[in-house]
Design a protein around this motif. Structure first.
Motif, PDB file in Angstrom:
ATOM      1  N   GLU A   1       0.832  -1.209   0.000  1.00  0.00           N
ATOM      2  CA  GLU A   1       0.000   0.000   0.000  1.00  0.00           C
ATOM      3  C   GLU A   1       0.866   1.259   0.000  1.00  0.00           C
ATOM      4  OE1 GLU A   1      -2.113  -3.459   1.223  1.00  0.00           O
ATOM      5  OE2 GLU A   1      -0.436  -2.538   2.262  1.00  0.00           O
TER       6      GLU A   1
ATOM      7  N   GLU B   1       1.177   4.009  -3.027  1.00  0.00           N
ATOM      8  CA  GLU B   1       0.920   5.429  -2.810  1.00  0.00           C
ATOM      9  C   GLU B   1       2.088   6.271  -3.334  1.00  0.00           C
ATOM     10  OE1 GLU B   1      -0.320   8.618   0.673  1.00  0.00           O
ATOM     11  OE2 GLU B   1      -0.015   6.524   1.207  1.00  0.00           O
TER      12      GLU B   1
ATOM     13  N   ASP C   1       2.056   6.298  -7.136  1.00  0.00           N
ATOM     14  CA  ASP C   1       1.041   7.213  -7.653  1.00  0.00           C
ATOM     15  C   ASP C   1       1.510   8.674  -7.541  1.00  0.00           C
ATOM     16  OD1 ASP C   1      -0.527   4.999  -8.208  1.00  0.00           O
ATOM     17  OD2 ASP C   1      -1.840   5.277  -6.454  1.00  0.00           O
TER      18      ASP C   1
END
Length: 191
Positions: A179, A183, A186
């Protein structure tokens, strides 16, 4: 993300993997996980919020360069501490103020910060407390340490001082997860 190998292939748990950011070479992408995830998780552990005064001690290092950019992205007013040759780099990363530690001792200055990230352990928690706001937070994040006992002395000092102040003094070690990596991926892809 792995440690201790120069092998051509490395086995890594699936929950510590994410897709490589588009537009980066393999070498560039390999330099991202530890530094970027540590910076992001340290800022979050410190309770970063838009409008806060944030100081990054070690702003020109691997974690520091990500911390400056991420703190700006999250809406903070960012000051970075580095040496003379790195002032332009830290300014270019978006720091609102750059403190050259070879010319100025920020711990003796008038600046007050809601959150201080100390990356590498140059200053004692006692010294940094002087520049924290009354309810400010110090997050210390260390690599392997360079002194005989590494960062243990500063970690112990912070732990001993913490119950006697309204400030928060703590140490932090990042945990790389899919995760967190996604992140960061992105954020890199969005510029």
């Amino acid at each position: 993300f792995g440690h201790g190998a120069f092998a051509e292939f490395v086995a890594v748990p699936q929950n510590r993997l994410a897709q490589m950011p588009a537009g980066l070479s393999f070498e560039q992408a390999a330099s991202v996980p530890l530094a970027a995830v540590t910076a992001l998780q340290c800022l979050r552990a410190g309770g970063i919020a838009a409008g806060q005064q944030v100081l990054v001690v070690g702003a020109s290092g691997g974690v520091g360069t990500f911390a400056v950019q991420l703190a700006k992205h999250l809406g903070a007013h960012v000051s970075g501490v580095c040496s003379t040759p790195h002032v332009d780099l830290v300014q270019g990363l978006g720091a609102d103020q750059v403190i050259d530690y070879t010319r100025e001792d920020f711990t003796a200055g008038t600046g007050r910060y809601d959150l201080v990230l100390q990356l590498g352990g140059t200053y004692s928690p006692t010294a940094i407390r002087r520049v924290l706001t009354p309810r400010g937070t110090l997050i210390q994040s260390y690599g392997d340490g360079g002194r005989w006992l590494g960062p243990l002395g500063d970690i112990a000092k912070a732990a001993l001082l913490n119950p006697f102040t309204k400030q928060t003094l703590t140490s932090f070690t990042a945990t790389v997860t899919s995760e967190a990596l996604t992140e960061i991926k992105d954020l890199i892809e969005s510029g």
